[in-house]
Design a protein around this motif. Structure first.
Motif, PDB file in Angstrom:
ATOM      1  N   PRO A  47      15.723 -25.888  21.597  1.00 22.84           N
ATOM      2  CA  PRO A  47      16.126 -26.852  21.277  1.00 22.84           C
ATOM      3  C   PRO A  47      16.691 -26.610  19.262  1.00 22.84           C
ATOM      4  N   ALA A  51      20.001 -28.441  17.968  1.00 11.63           N
ATOM      5  CA  ALA A  51      19.952 -29.753  17.114  1.00 11.63           C
ATOM      6  C   ALA A  51      20.394 -29.755  15.451  1.00 11.63           C
ATOM      7  N   ALA A 171      14.783 -31.182  21.372  1.00 11.05           N
ATOM      8  CA  ALA A 171      16.861 -31.618  20.299  1.00 11.05           C
ATOM      9  C   ALA A 171      17.409 -32.373  19.444  1.00 11.05           C
TER      10      ALA A 171
END
Length: 370
Positions: A47, A51, A171
């Motif tokens: 994640p 992100a 994310a």
């Protein structure tokens, strides 16, 4: 005696080689431990990586809003909501055409199988229809015998989808915080690190972020151009599922070389099933022309400074990433290779002695004075 090896030089060379081999083994051991730790913490690393990639795409509008007086939290919130709405809109635009065209595609697949059976029954193969039927019955029997495995795979697939949704939600939250508090990260990191690290690590982090952002944004722009031109070509030819195929082309652009081949293969396959052999050749020609324009015109113009990676390095990185971690590895291979290149360039610059001052030519100075 001439030609004899010097014992002193031989021992020195062996000692140097042993020391270099030991240093290399320590570096490889450290890399292996790092990869092992990343694997253990992959549920939070993945994640975080997503992100960061999303933040590189959404940071320019956020920075624009912040520069025009918007509060960081408000700018990050607006950009995150707009990005989420755009993502949902794209999914809806893909799902509706796929659902409407699925009966037609199913009929096309059935017709294609029938044409294939007729072709193999004729020369030069001359395979009897009963043989084809027996082969299909054998495949059907194997599928029935593997019902338990298929059910387990289906459950695993559902679990993967759920994990993917959780990863995406996490994310998005991380992206919001990166957009809101990102500019404060490097000053905070500088205060936390001791000595030389307080200078080196923030510099490397800033350069890596700039390289990652340039890669993601340029790939997004090039992918958008590919999707538009290929989508127009598919629409002119009359291939179904133009919008989903265009979106697939855009997403596949983030996996250099391999992604373009995969998206092109899917487009040609759907054209073959739905429209026939002639239209499939036309679609193939369109994809080849667009990919040539991308490689020779679009990317050199968009990526003016580039990533400093040779095309062979990119291909090897994608291949290695795919063999180690599948689709995820192929997606992350080039950004990771670019970041490694940034780190190596910085370390090399720090370890390189400055060029010596040129020694003045005494004779030339004397002639000038005279």
């Amino acid at each position: 005696m001439p030609g004899m090896l010097s014992p002193t030089k031989t021992r020195t060379a062996l000692r140097t080689s042993a020391r270099a081999s030991l240093d290399l083994l320590l570096v490889l051991l450290l890399a292996a431990v790092t990869l092992w730790l990343l694997g253990k913490a992959w549920s939070i690393v993945w994640p975080l990586v997503i992100a960061l990639l999303l933040t590189t795409l959404t940071w320019p509008p956020t920075r624009f809003l912040r520069n025009h007086g918007w509060k960081p939290a408000l700018a990050a919130s607006l950009v995150t909501v707009v990005f989420l709405l755009l993502g949902i809109g794209v999914i809806v635009l893909i799902a509706v055409p796929v659902a409407s065209e699925s009966p037609k595609l199913a009929t096309g697949v059935a017709d294609g199988i029938q044409r294939l059976r007729e072709w193999v029954a004729g020369p030069p193969l001359n395979i009897d229809d009963s043989q084809v039927t027996n082969a299909l019955n054998s495949v059907t029997t194997r599928i029935k015998d593997s019902a338990g495995t298929i059910a387990t795979t289906a459950v695993t697939g559902v679990s993967t989808v759920v994990n993917g949704v959780v990863t995406l939600v996490l994310a998005l939250f991380l992206m919001f915080f990166f957009l809101k508090d990102g500019p404060r990260f490097l000053p905070w990191l500088t205060r936390q690190l001791p000595g030389r690290f307080a200078t080196d690590v923030p510099v490397v982090a800033a350069r890596s972020w700039a390289t990652l952002g340039a890669f993601v944004r340029s790939q997004a722009f090039v992918g958008l151009l590919d999707a538009v031109f290929i989508g127009i070509g598919l629409w002119i030819v009359g291939v179904p599922l133009v919008l989903p195929l265009a979106v697939l082309t855009f997403v596949a652009a983030f996996v250099p070389i391999v992604g373009a081949l995969f998206a092109g293969f899917v487009a040609v396959l759907i054209a073959l099933v739905s429209n026939g052999f002639t239209d499939a050749l036309i679609v193939l020609a369109i994809i080849v022309v667009v990919q040539q324009l991308e490689g020779n015109v679009f990317q050199p113009m968009v990526q003016s400074r580039g990533l400093g990676l040779h095309a062979a390095v990119v291909l090897l990185a994608v291949t290695l990433g795919g063999s180690l971690a599948g689709i995820v590895g192929s997606l992350l291979a080039v950004p990771v290779a670019a970041v490694i290149g940034v780190v190596w360039t910085y370390v090399r610059d720090q370890l390189t002695d400055p060029d010596p001052e040129p020694i003045p030519d005494v004779v030339e100075q004397a002639e000038q004075q005279s």
